[in-house]
Write an enzyme that holds these catalytic residues in place. Sequence first.
Site, PDB file in Angstrom:
ATOM      1  N   CYS A   1       0.790  -1.241   0.000  1.00 20.74           N
ATOM      2  CA  CYS A   1       0.000   0.000   0.000  1.00 20.74           C
ATOM      3  C   CYS A   1       0.819   1.287   0.000  1.00 20.74           C
ATOM      4  O   CYS A   1       0.234   2.368  -0.067  1.00 20.74           O
ATOM      5  CB  CYS A   1      -0.984   0.054   1.173  1.00 20.74           C
ATOM      6  SG  CYS A   1      -2.180  -1.273   1.182  1.00 20.74           S
ATOM      7  N   ASP A   2       2.127   1.224   0.093  1.00 22.66           N
ATOM      8  CA  ASP A   2       2.932   2.451   0.030  1.00 22.66           C
ATOM      9  C   ASP A   2       4.298   2.150  -0.578  1.00 22.66           C
ATOM     10  O   ASP A   2       5.325   2.613  -0.091  1.00 22.66           O
ATOM     11  CB  ASP A   2       3.085   3.077   1.422  1.00 22.66           C
ATOM     12  CG  ASP A   2       3.611   4.512   1.360  1.00 22.66           C
ATOM     13  OD1 ASP A   2       3.423   5.181   0.310  1.00 22.66           O
ATOM     14  OD2 ASP A   2       4.206   4.966   2.343  1.00 22.66           O
ATOM     15  N   LEU A   3       4.285   1.376  -1.661  1.00 21.04           N
ATOM     16  CA  LEU A   3       5.536   1.042  -2.331  1.00 21.04           C
ATOM     17  C   LEU A   3       6.013   2.271  -3.096  1.00 21.04           C
ATOM     18  O   LEU A   3       5.279   2.836  -3.907  1.00 21.04           O
ATOM     19  CB  LEU A   3       5.328  -0.135  -3.278  1.00 21.04           C
ATOM     20  CG  LEU A   3       6.578  -0.793  -3.813  1.00 21.04           C
ATOM     21  CD1 LEU A   3       7.420  -1.377  -2.673  1.00 21.04           C
ATOM     22  CD2 LEU A   3       6.234  -1.872  -4.814  1.00 21.04           C
TER      23      LEU A   3
END
Length: 129
Positions: free
Chosen positions: A28-30
């Site tokens: 979700c926050d690559l």
Amino acid sequence: MAEDDMRRYAASMLQGLRDVHEEGCVHCDLKPQNVLIAGPGWTKIADFGLAKRAGAQGSRSGHAGFLRGTLLYMAPEFVEKSEYEPLSDAWSLGCIVSEMATGMPTWRYGGRATTSTTAPLLLHIDSDE
């Protein structure tokens, strides 16, 4: 970045994402800041603070109404429906690989994300164009 290096790092990131996804999770926050260089052609994915179970629905915003995740790497389905799916991470990885190839972010919004710059960028990412 040299093409051979880019290929090795991308393959390493894909392997890491496969491991994450096989556990039923989505990062979700690559983004580049969350990918650590662990050796020549070898990476480690870091910062799982926003990770969710695949298929989880969630708010786009985290604490105090701030955008959840990093705008420049958000997948259209997350922008549109707040869906966390493995393909969302694949989109983010594509943005990272594009940045490795060009030296520039895939999306540009003119500096810090603010209310006036965020809305047009989200609409652009979510568009069918």
